[in-house]
Scaffold this active site. Sequence first.
Site, short mmCIF file in Angstrom:
data_model
loop_
_atom_site.label_atom_id
_atom_site.label_comp_id
_atom_site.label_asym_id
_atom_site.label_seq_id
_atom_site.Cartn_x
_atom_site.Cartn_y
_atom_site.Cartn_z
N SER A 23 36.92 -42.23 -75.37
CA SER A 23 36.60 -40.81 -75.55
C SER A 23 35.15 -40.72 -76.05
O SER A 23 34.78 -41.36 -77.04
CB SER A 23 37.56 -40.19 -76.57
OG SER A 23 37.06 -38.97 -77.02
N GLU A 68 32.88 -30.20 -65.72
CA GLU A 68 32.58 -29.51 -66.98
C GLU A 68 31.09 -29.31 -67.24
O GLU A 68 30.50 -29.94 -68.13
CB GLU A 68 33.19 -30.27 -68.16
CG GLU A 68 34.70 -30.33 -68.12
CD GLU A 68 35.30 -30.65 -69.47
OE1 GLU A 68 34.56 -31.01 -70.40
OE2 GLU A 68 36.53 -30.54 -69.62
N LYS A 125 41.62 -41.79 -80.42
CA LYS A 125 42.12 -40.54 -79.84
C LYS A 125 42.65 -40.88 -78.44
O LYS A 125 41.90 -40.97 -77.48
CB LYS A 125 40.99 -39.51 -79.76
CG LYS A 125 41.45 -38.10 -79.44
CD LYS A 125 40.28 -37.13 -79.38
CE LYS A 125 40.76 -35.68 -79.31
NZ LYS A 125 39.66 -34.73 -79.10
N TYR A 161 45.09 -40.34 -75.07
CA TYR A 161 45.61 -39.23 -74.26
C TYR A 161 46.58 -39.71 -73.17
O TYR A 161 47.19 -38.89 -72.51
CB TYR A 161 44.46 -38.54 -73.53
CG TYR A 161 43.62 -37.56 -74.30
CD1 TYR A 161 43.98 -36.20 -74.36
CD2 TYR A 161 42.45 -37.95 -74.93
CE1 TYR A 161 43.18 -35.28 -75.03
CE2 TYR A 161 41.64 -37.03 -75.61
CZ TYR A 161 42.01 -35.70 -75.65
OH TYR A 161 41.22 -34.78 -76.30
N GLU A 205 42.39 -30.99 -65.85
CA GLU A 205 42.62 -31.73 -67.10
C GLU A 205 43.39 -30.85 -68.05
O GLU A 205 43.10 -29.65 -68.18
CB GLU A 205 41.30 -32.12 -67.80
CG GLU A 205 40.58 -33.27 -67.21
CD GLU A 205 39.30 -33.63 -67.98
OE1 GLU A 205 39.26 -33.46 -69.22
OE2 GLU A 205 38.33 -34.05 -67.32
#
Length: 466
Positions: free
Chosen positions: A427, A159, A434, A436, A374
């Site tokens: 995160s 990214e 949060k 995932y 992802e």
Amino acid sequence: MKFADNFIFGGATAAYQCEGSTLDYGKGKVAWDDFLAEKGRFKADPASDFYHQYPVDLKLCKRFGVNGIRISIAWSRIFPNGTGEVNQAGIDYYHNLFQECHKNGVEPFVTLHHFDTPNTLFQTGDFLNRQTIEAFVDYAKFCFDEYQDEVTYWFTFNEIWAVATNQYIEGTFPNGEQYNMAKAFQAMHNMMLAHAKAVLVFKEGRYPGKIGVVQSLEYKYPYDENSPADIMAAKNEDVLQNQFLLDATFIGNYSIETMSIVNKLVKLNDGSLDIRDEDLDIMTSAALVNDYLGMNYYQSRFIQAYDGENDIFHNGTGEKGTSRFRLKGVGERMAKEGIDRTDWDWLIHPESMFDMIIRIKQQYPNYKAIYITENGMGYKDDFEDGIIDDSPRIDFVKRHLYYLLKAVKEGANVQGYFIWSLMDMFSWTNGYNKRYGLFYIDYETQKRYPKASAYWYKRVSETKEL
Ligand code: BGP
């Protein structure tokens, strides 16, 4: 519609988010260590303690049909100062980790840089400083030599857009700078040059295996599709996040359309860019030999024209409806009626992933292959006596996989899917609420619990059917 027999049903991780032991076993510092300590909200230790727990996590992969894992190597575990002396404990750790992957039949997909430039290099300008490019290429070559018998699938960067925007526009990553378009574009260009140089070293060295880069893409739609101003705003954001990097990846140069928008955006802060002819020669050569694109895909954006003052607020707590992203002369990100959002205001819009895959296929026909590296849903999981019913996450993933299969049916070459994330982890700007993961982590005990999504994922991986 079924998945191919060799389709990868993966789980994604990143070193700094799961390993813990951030300053142990000879690891050098990264900018995040002090940045998080100053903010005082949360830290990356022990996170999911993957440094010690990886045998447990890989056994879970095997049990739950996860046949691929994205792992990143922490550069500063290998070179604590970015260059120079190596740290044998770090080198050995990744050997052991890769061997454990193979023992469990889980293919490692390895990223060299996931937001964690060693602090020594970060403090001298990170990728805005061209010396960091050379240091990265040396580190990449070291890893290719060292791990060539264990790693087949490489990614240079994770990214590049996220690095650029979070460091220089949104200010949510160290050093928290905001609204600097020129720095964002320069960092992206320099990282793509570093990627290209590493790809050429890999190909010229005839290492076994394949290599590519992971980009984070979001389809940008005009908020009002009949408004020329909104259409322009969507194009601005598209070039900023997607097209500049896709051109660099697949063409190795920037199209006239791309550069006309880049130049306009850079002028917003009276900035200028250093893009040299010799950079473009290197990038053009690498673009021809990239083996695949890693595509991180979470959401789309609806953009409205905006000429007010810059105004960004990052929802880092999961208080729905608090985000603002307005860039003067670029555009404003809007919520869209009929499109649901997560508590962190991320739009749930699976068909936009289809649009993005098809766009790549059409605009960059030399793309060769795509892995969705992802995709997943950040969510406040309820934990009731070890039972975690995360049906909204199952629904999210199922709908994205449906559109992935649809893209394959339309002729796109998509080879695998990695859910973000394999297990719950840290995160960067949100901490720990949060979640995932397919596997819930009790951070007090480090015990892992399969969520409902893990059982569902196992079934899909085994039957190859949604
Ligand atoms: C991507 C990163 C991951 C991960 C994920 C979820 O941008 O590559 O490292 O963190 O997003 O984002 P977040 O943790 O901000 O919800």
